[in-house]
Scaffold this motif. Structure first.
Motif, PDB file in Angstrom:
ATOM      1  N   THR A  51       4.752  14.566  13.519  1.00 29.67           N
ATOM      2  CA  THR A  51       4.732  15.287  12.249  1.00 29.67           C
ATOM      3  C   THR A  51       5.874  14.888  11.334  1.00 29.67           C
ATOM      4  OG1 THR A  51       3.661  17.138  13.344  1.00 29.67           O
ATOM      5  CG2 THR A  51       4.646  17.575  11.201  1.00 29.67           C
ATOM      6  N   ALA A  52       7.081  14.808  11.837  1.00 27.09           N
ATOM      7  CA  ALA A  52       8.238  14.496  10.986  1.00 27.09           C
ATOM      8  C   ALA A  52       8.127  13.099  10.390  1.00 27.09           C
ATOM      9  CB  ALA A  52       9.528  14.630  11.783  1.00 27.09           C
ATOM     10  N   ILE A  53       7.762  12.123  11.187  1.00 27.04           N
ATOM     11  CA  ILE A  53       7.678  10.752  10.676  1.00 27.04           C
ATOM     12  C   ILE A  53       6.499  10.589   9.718  1.00 27.04           C
ATOM     13  CG2 ILE A  53       6.379   9.795  12.631  1.00 27.04           C
ATOM     14  CD1 ILE A  53       9.135   7.986  10.724  1.00 27.04           C
ATOM     15  N   THR A  54       5.380  11.233  10.001  1.00 31.67           N
ATOM     16  CA  THR A  54       4.237  11.121   9.087  1.00 31.67           C
ATOM     17  C   THR A  54       4.515  11.820   7.769  1.00 31.67           C
ATOM     18  OG1 THR A  54       3.183  13.015  10.155  1.00 31.67           O
ATOM     19  CG2 THR A  54       2.510  10.822  10.895  1.00 31.67           C
ATOM     20  N   ASP A  55       5.204  12.949   7.797  1.00 34.31           N
ATOM     21  CA  ASP A  55       5.579  13.625   6.546  1.00 34.31           C
ATOM     22  C   ASP A  55       6.499  12.728   5.712  1.00 34.31           C
ATOM     23  OD1 ASP A  55       4.077  15.821   7.229  1.00 34.31           O
ATOM     24  OD2 ASP A  55       5.791  17.029   7.884  1.00 34.31           O
ATOM     25  N   PHE A  56       7.467  12.100   6.361  1.00 39.29           N
ATOM     26  CA  PHE A  56       8.383  11.196   5.661  1.00 39.29           C
ATOM     27  C   PHE A  56       7.622  10.030   5.037  1.00 39.29           C
ATOM     28  CE2 PHE A  56      10.928   7.323   5.741  1.00 39.29           C
ATOM     29  CZ  PHE A  56      11.992   7.695   4.920  1.00 39.29           C
ATOM     30  N   LEU A  57       6.728   9.420   5.800  1.00 41.38           N
ATOM     31  CA  LEU A  57       5.973   8.282   5.284  1.00 41.38           C
ATOM     32  C   LEU A  57       5.055   8.692   4.132  1.00 41.38           C
ATOM     33  CD1 LEU A  57       5.083   6.485   8.629  1.00 41.38           C
ATOM     34  CD2 LEU A  57       6.731   5.737   6.901  1.00 41.38           C
ATOM     35  N   MET A  58       4.459   9.857   4.208  1.00 44.84           N
ATOM     36  CA  MET A  58       3.583  10.328   3.129  1.00 44.84           C
ATOM     37  C   MET A  58       4.376  10.615   1.847  1.00 44.84           C
ATOM     38  SD  MET A  58       0.512  10.088   4.082  1.00 44.84           S
ATOM     39  CE  MET A  58      -0.374  11.017   2.872  1.00 44.84           C
ATOM     40  N   GLN A  59       5.610  11.108   1.993  1.00 45.33           N
ATOM     41  CA  GLN A  59       6.444  11.381   0.813  1.00 45.33           C
ATOM     42  C   GLN A  59       6.829  10.085   0.099  1.00 45.33           C
ATOM     43  OE1 GLN A  59       9.720  13.616   2.354  1.00 45.33           O
ATOM     44  NE2 GLN A  59       8.585  15.540   2.390  1.00 45.33           N
ATOM     45  N   HIS A  60       6.893   8.986   0.823  1.00 44.55           N
ATOM     46  CA  HIS A  60       7.306   7.707   0.249  1.00 44.55           C
ATOM     47  C   HIS A  60       6.154   6.707   0.176  1.00 44.55           C
ATOM     48  CE1 HIS A  60      11.001   9.652   1.673  1.00 44.55           C
ATOM     49  NE2 HIS A  60      11.525   9.098   0.592  1.00 44.55           N
ATOM     50  N   LEU A  61       4.943   7.216   0.127  1.00 45.92           N
ATOM     51  CA  LEU A  61       3.755   6.361   0.129  1.00 45.92           C
ATOM     52  C   LEU A  61       3.713   5.424  -1.073  1.00 45.92           C
ATOM     53  CD1 LEU A  61       1.160   5.765   1.677  1.00 45.92           C
ATOM     54  CD2 LEU A  61       0.024   7.497   0.300  1.00 45.92           C
ATOM     55  N   ALA A  62       4.211   5.865  -2.206  1.00 50.85           N
ATOM     56  CA  ALA A  62       4.186   5.026  -3.412  1.00 50.85           C
ATOM     57  C   ALA A  62       4.962   3.729  -3.203  1.00 50.85           C
ATOM     58  CB  ALA A  62       4.755   5.787  -4.599  1.00 50.85           C
ATOM     59  N   LEU A  63       6.016   3.772  -2.417  1.00 51.75           N
ATOM     60  CA  LEU A  63       6.796   2.558  -2.152  1.00 51.75           C
ATOM     61  C   LEU A  63       5.982   1.511  -1.401  1.00 51.75           C
ATOM     62  CD1 LEU A  63      10.229   4.101  -1.133  1.00 51.75           C
ATOM     63  CD2 LEU A  63       9.618   3.024  -3.299  1.00 51.75           C
ATOM     64  N   PHE A  64       5.034   1.964  -0.577  1.00 51.97           N
ATOM     65  CA  PHE A  64       4.210   1.030   0.174  1.00 51.97           C
ATOM     66  C   PHE A  64       3.133   0.391  -0.702  1.00 51.97           C
ATOM     67  CE2 PHE A  64       5.513   4.174   3.463  1.00 51.97           C
ATOM     68  CZ  PHE A  64       6.396   3.333   4.119  1.00 51.97           C
ATOM     69  N   LEU A  65       2.873   0.968  -1.873  1.00 53.89           N
ATOM     70  CA  LEU A  65       1.847   0.423  -2.765  1.00 53.89           C
ATOM     71  C   LEU A  65       2.406  -0.596  -3.743  1.00 53.89           C
ATOM     72  CD1 LEU A  65      -0.164   3.671  -3.541  1.00 53.89           C
ATOM     73  CD2 LEU A  65      -0.724   1.853  -1.940  1.00 53.89           C
ATOM     74  N   ILE A  66       3.715  -0.676  -3.871  1.00 58.86           N
ATOM     75  CA  ILE A  66       4.313  -1.610  -4.834  1.00 58.86           C
ATOM     76  C   ILE A  66       4.029  -3.060  -4.469  1.00 58.86           C
ATOM     77  CG2 ILE A  66       6.498  -2.444  -5.796  1.00 58.86           C
ATOM     78  CD1 ILE A  66       7.437   0.493  -5.718  1.00 58.86           C
ATOM     79  N   PRO A  67       4.248  -3.520  -3.235  1.00 61.45           N
ATOM     80  CA  PRO A  67       3.973  -4.940  -2.928  1.00 61.45           C
ATOM     81  C   PRO A  67       2.523  -5.375  -3.180  1.00 61.45           C
ATOM     82  CG  PRO A  67       5.361  -3.987  -1.236  1.00 61.45           C
ATOM     83  CD  PRO A  67       4.920  -2.855  -2.107  1.00 61.45           C
ATOM     84  N   PRO A  68       1.508  -4.566  -2.788  1.00 61.88           N
ATOM     85  CA  PRO A  68       0.145  -5.013  -3.101  1.00 61.88           C
ATOM     86  C   PRO A  68      -0.127  -5.070  -4.601  1.00 61.88           C
ATOM     87  CG  PRO A  68       0.090  -3.293  -1.432  1.00 61.88           C
ATOM     88  CD  PRO A  68       1.492  -3.400  -1.913  1.00 61.88           C
ATOM     89  N   CYS A  69       0.450  -4.156  -5.348  1.00 60.67           N
ATOM     90  CA  CYS A  69       0.244  -4.174  -6.807  1.00 60.67           C
ATOM     91  C   CYS A  69       0.883  -5.404  -7.431  1.00 60.67           C
ATOM     92  CB  CYS A  69       0.798  -2.906  -7.434  1.00 60.67           C
ATOM     93  SG  CYS A  69      -0.125  -1.430  -6.993  1.00 60.67           S
ATOM     94  N   VAL A  70       2.075  -5.760  -6.984  1.00 58.91           N
ATOM     95  CA  VAL A  70       2.733  -6.968  -7.489  1.00 58.91           C
ATOM     96  C   VAL A  70       1.920  -8.202  -7.108  1.00 58.91           C
ATOM     97  CG1 VAL A  70       4.810  -8.397  -7.279  1.00 58.91           C
ATOM     98  CG2 VAL A  70       5.017  -5.914  -7.525  1.00 58.91           C
TER      99      VAL A  70
END
Length: 114
Positions: A51-70
């Motif tokens: 739960t703790a790690i998935t909550d953290f990753l979901m809060q920062h999900l936008a950062l994971f979308l930057i490389p594919p967009c670039v």
């Protein structure tokens, strides 16, 4: 949070090892997800540990979308050249995905009622 991070890392490492030793043409991350599912189903890993790690990753999900967009922007010429086939493949695969998921859900619900 450390337990969850270790569980996710171990699942990814398992997927990487499977691909390395078997040379299967599957992404290691997909096999890692399957390994994590098996670990959860066998109760080797508890959902509460993740739960703790998935909550953290979901809060920062936008950062994971930057490389594919670039990457999309840098390869825009390739996308423009094959726009219609890409659009057709996206639409057809989305429709097929919705149909398959809907049928599986109906099948699962029917099994629960029996």
């Amino acid at each position: 949070m450390i337990k969850g991070l270790l569980a996710v890392a171990a699942a990814l490492a398992t997927g990487e090892a499977i691909v390395y030793f078997t040379h299967w043409p599957l992404p290691a991350s997909v096999l890692g997800l399957i390994a994590l599912y098996v670990a959860l189903a066998c109760k080797w890993v508890q959902v509460e540990d993740l739960t703790a790690i998935t909550d953290f990753l979901m809060q920062h999900l936008a950062l994971f979308l930057i490389p594919p967009c670039v990457a999309l922007i840098t390869h825009l010429d390739l996308i423009q050249a094959d726009f219609l086939p890409l659009l057709a493949a996206s639409v057809i695969s989305s429709i097929l995905l919705l149909l398959v998921v809907g049928r599986v859900e109906q099948w699962l619900q029917k099994g629960k009622q029996s």
